[in-house]
Write a protein that holds these residues in place. Structure first.
Motif, PDB file in Angstrom:
ATOM      1  N   LEU A   1       0.891   4.138  -3.057  1.00 53.83           N
ATOM      2  CA  LEU A   1       0.600   5.552  -2.839  1.00 53.83           C
ATOM      3  C   LEU A   1       1.390   6.466  -3.765  1.00 53.83           C
ATOM      4  CD1 LEU A   1       0.465   5.828   1.048  1.00 53.83           C
ATOM      5  CD2 LEU A   1      -1.401   6.253  -0.548  1.00 53.83           C
TER       6      LEU A   1
ATOM      7  N   LYS B   1       0.826  -1.207   0.000  1.00 51.16           N
ATOM      8  CA  LYS B   1       0.000   0.000   0.000  1.00 51.16           C
ATOM      9  C   LYS B   1       0.859   1.254   0.000  1.00 51.16           C
ATOM     10  CE  LYS B   1      -4.010  -1.625   2.625  1.00 51.16           C
ATOM     11  NZ  LYS B   1      -4.704  -1.433   3.916  1.00 51.16           N
TER      12      LYS B   1
ATOM     13  N   THR C   1      -4.467   6.264   1.543  1.00 52.26           N
ATOM     14  CA  THR C   1      -5.001   5.423   0.486  1.00 52.26           C
ATOM     15  C   THR C   1      -6.428   5.820   0.105  1.00 52.26           C
ATOM     16  OG1 THR C   1      -3.621   3.623   1.273  1.00 52.26           O
ATOM     17  CG2 THR C   1      -5.425   3.011  -0.188  1.00 52.26           C
TER      18      THR C   1
END
Length: 798
Positions: free
Chosen positions: A635, A631, A685
């Motif tokens: 980004l 994650k 996110t």
RNA sequence: GCGGGUAUGGCGGAACUGGUAGACGCGCAAGAUUUAGGAUCUUGUACUGAGAGGUGUGCAGGUUCAAGUCCUGUUACCCGCACCA
């Protein structure tokens, strides 16, 4: 992202550019992070090592970003039995085994990306290192702190080696599990007991959990009491006991001495049942410690017929017994027995039908000994009658001193440190035995006494060192008179090299001192030391002892070597059991590195639980950390590189995250630190885009934990490394949001919540709370009381 | 026996000075995407109840407007020391 590629890339970059080099005398503030150096076993690195090192690894990387000159060294505690046993079994020289293991271990450490200064690596088995271990021994010897004494020792018939009490706990050998027997030997001791009080006092300044401090305190085992002299009735002689309960002297009904007590030999001719006594004595000496402990409850002993003692305060004649529940090694090896107020004396008195007398009121001595020192009043005790135990103690000591019958005394459980092993793979003890001059220390300039390169390093029979059969080694000339002499063939225990390695890191290549004094002055003390709970007593105390001694010798600049100590918890197997080969539940950290990468391994191992707690490994849960890093990487596509301010509505979250992640590292709450980074990542996110500053802050906070990923992503925007990028600072004014959620409860039960402006006046909040639809029905019969806690809750009592 | 620690969902674990118990992660369920599997995404997830609600931090009490947190007692497990006078 291909973790293997990026990890290899950045490890090469860091190590080949010497990024983690600690610079002597740098003008930056220094910070010394120390991890217990590993024993380089053939099995290589264990997940336990990864956990032990990862904590201070995070601290070190953070400190560099904060502008510190960091010393984070690594080394190898490489002498010791496992290597020697492996060498014997496989017929490979321990030197080769050690070198292979060390180089393998280093490779594994680098695969994890640890930011050690590898240039300072020490190895306790190198001549250039043990030279100084021997040097310290000579200092101890020359100050009378190393001495030889004839004694009974714990001996393992399988390993053919003398064991310390610690290595023979439970009566079995620490190494091989065989039953330990008692053997008479000449043994080298280090007089650590001379430093007992200093070691205790030094704990006051140590930043460590109570658990760590209390364990050391108990090990030192200080107790206050008195020495009291008892005259023999039949001889013009006396012997001394140690007691913590001088207040009970009037209740002393008999004496007990240890089987090894010299009184027996001294008056053998007066003891009419000496044969019986000697028989008991013989049996006791051959009991192992284990057997003695096993027989704890069943007291045995023999009364000495023909001699007895006199109670100095009331003239009562006291029979003398020998019994193995009294140890020669503690106190004076003799006790006054007060059966009414000591459970062991009580058991002994019951068994031998000895009368007892109550001298402290409050218990029922027909049932059990009364040992409460807080309550109870002295009775049957002449001038002590009516006093409390505490008062009576003081008064009795005063009385004894005045009459010359005894004195106040302090005693320690800690014993002198048995310091030799009959083994090959250890530091030779630098001593020579001369027929003319006796025991002669090797002159400092003749150091090191080299460990010879031999082929047969199996221990000799009778527990002799393999060196004892090597003429070239033991034949020598006396440095004092030149006569033919014999070298000491025993070696030092494994604890020796580890007792001063933290000093050597300050100046690892010095060949004329343990380390340069000025360099030690720059680096010491160790700011943060992390290691296993199992080393909190022995290793920590031994190394503090050596350091305190060297300080007194003027050789090191600080008295206490460690400022702060933490101890990581054990990682258990997935089954919740201690990892062991035989249980087949061992996790190899290198497998995890291979599958997920070093960043994921480090992250998971710190995320798994509170750093100091034991916790089971869970192979599934690792995925969570892998997803987290994915994650973070994902980004990067959302970053607005032209925006170099915090995104407005993320400001509060980011500032709080900086504060909390930073504080969590300082208090070794690495697990919650990571969870807060996950929360920040999740918040990012959810958004369409984030600013460059938002993202860079995340990367900087992430770097101490997962440096490969942080470095890789950082280079999308920067030329230079992230390792020295400034650690984010938070703005105290941006920690609080404008609105808060206030909980409304009735009689302590949660009924509703409301979103209100921060710092609303109590009256206003109260008003709002009472007008809530969900609350109204509860207040129909009137309101007794309303408690308002600003920005938090309203509790309505009805 | 003495000293220290721990006990919270299906699991690992959060919870600062008493003030929304269960953060974060795993797992699980449903849905989306996909030929399928995997991966990914969304939503839900302490228990119980149709619901309002009720019950919940090893166990039993207590203090308090309010207790995982403080006090008293108790149980289990882990670690250390162990006849320490």
């Amino acid at each position: 992202m291909d973790h293997k590629k990026i990890e290899e890339k950045w490890q090469n970059y860091w190590y080949s550019n010497n990024l983690f080099k600690a610079e002597d005398f740098s003008s930056k503030p220094k910070y010394y992070c120390l991890i217990e150096f590993p024993y380089p076993s053939g099995a290589g690195m264990h997940v336990g090592h990864v956990r032990a090192f990862s904590g201070l690894e995070v601290v070190s990387r953070k400190r560099r970003m904060e502008g510190y000159n960091v010393l984070f060294p690594i080394g190898f505690d490489a002498f010791g039995l496992p290597t020697e046993n492996f060498a014997i079994k496989n017929n490979i020289h321990p030197r080769i085994v050690t070198d292979n293991n060390v180089s393998n271990f280093k490779k594994q450490l680098k695969k994890c990306g640890f930011s050690f200064d590898f240039d300072r690596a020490v190895d306790t088995t190198q001549e250039s290192y043990y030279h100084w271990t021997q040097f310290i021994f000579l200092h101890l010897y020359n100050k009378g702190l190393a001495y030889r004494s004839h004694t009974y020792v714990n001996y393992c018939p399988t390993c053919k080696v003398v064991l310390s009490n610690e290595e023979s706990q439970g009566g079995v050998c620490d190494r091989c599990g065989s039953d330990v027997i008692q053997k008479e030997k000449d043994v080298w001791f280090l007089r650590i007991t001379k430093y007992a009080q200093d070691l205790l006092d030094g704990l006051k300044g140590l930043n460590a959990s109570d658990r760590i401090k209390i364990e050391q305190e108990n090990w030192i085992g200080r107790s206050e009491g008195a020495f009291i002299d008892f005259k023999l009735k039949q001889k013009d002689d006396k012997f001394t006991v140690f007691t913590t309960r001088p207040d009970t002297l009037f209740g002393a009904m008999f004496m007990v001495i240890a089987p090894e007590h010299p009184l027996i030999e001294k008056y053998a001719s007066s003891i009419t049942n000496i044969d019986e006594v000697n028989k008991y004595k013989e049996a006791a000496t051959h009991k192992t410690e284990f057997e003695r402990v096993q027989l704890q409850k069943d007291k045995t002993g023999v009364k000495l017929e023909g001699i007895s003692a006199i109670n100095p305060v009331n003239g009562r004649e006291l029979p003398i017994y020998i019994s193995d529940y009294v140890m020669m090694g503690y106190g004076t090896g003799a006790i006054m027995a007060v059966p009414a107020h000591d459970t062991r004396d009580y058991a002994f008195a019951k068994k031998f039908n000895i009368p007892m007398m109550e001298v402290i009121e409050g218990g029922d001595i027909t049932k059990e000994a009364y040992t409460d020192i807080e309550n109870g009043i002295l009775v049957n005790s002449d001038f002590l009658n009516g006093l409390s135990v505490k008062e009576a103690k003081a008064k009795m000591i005063e009385f004894l001193v005045e009459k010359g019958l005894g004195d106040k005394a302090v005693n320690y459980k800690m014993k002198d440190w048995a310091f030799n092993r009959q083994r090959y793979w250890g530091e030779p003890i630098p001593i020579i035995y001369c027929p003319n001059c006796g025991t002669v220390p090797v002159p400092y300039e003749d150091l090191p006494v080299r460990l010879p390169n031999i082929k047969n390093f199996e221990p000799g029979e009778n527990g002799e060192s393999p060196l004892a059969s090597l003429k070239e080694f033991y034949e020598c000339t006396c440095p004092k008179c030149g006569a033919k002499a014999r070298r000491e063939t025993d070696t030092m225990p494994q604890w020796a090299g580890s007792s001063w390695y933290f000093l050597r890191y300050c100046d690892p290549n010095n060949d004329h001192a343990i380390a340069d004094y000025e360099k030690m002055k720059y680096w010491l003390p160790v700011d943060w030391y992390n290691g296993g709970m199992e080393h909190v007593t022995r290793h920590l105390i031994y190394s503090r002892f050596w350091n305190e001694f060297l300080y007194d010798e003027g050789l090191v600049p600080v008295k206490e070597p460690y400022k702060k100590r933490t101890a990581q918890g054990l990682i258990l197997g997935p089954d919740g059991e201690k990892m062991s080969k035989s249980k087949g539940n061992v996790i190899d950290p290198l497998d995890v590195v291979d599958e997920y990468g070093a960043d994921v391994l480090r992250c998971y191992i710190l995320f798994i639980s509170d750093y100091e707690m034991a916790t089971p490994w869970n192979s599934d849960a690792i995925k969570g950390c892998a997803r987290f890093l994915d994650k973070v990487e994902a980004l990067s596509s959302k970053v607005n590189v032209n925006d170099n301010e915090y995104t407005k509505d993320l400001k509060v979250l980011i500032n709080n995250t900086i504060k909390e992640v930073s504080e969590d590292i300082e208090s070794s709450k690495f697990n919650t630190g990571i969870s807060k980074l996950m929360i920040l990542t999740n918040a990012f996110t959810e958004r369409e885009s984030i600013s460059l500053k938002d993202y860079e802050t995340l990367l900087k906070l992430l770097n101490p934990y997962c440096p490969h990923m942080a470095e890789e992503l950082w280079h999308n925007y920067h030329e230079e490394t992230i390792q020295f990028a400034e650690y984010p600072k938070y703005d105290p004014a941006s920690l609080l949001s404008d609105t808060v959620t206030v909980v409304v409860s009735v009689n302590g039960k949660l009924r509703d919540k409301m979103e209100v402006e921060r710092d609303l006046a109590d009256d206003v909040i109260k008003e709002k709370a009472l007008s809530l639809d969900k609350i109204k029905p509860y207040t129909l019969n009137g309101v007794k009381k309303v408690i308002v806690i600003k920005n938090k809750l309203v509790n309505i009592v009805v």
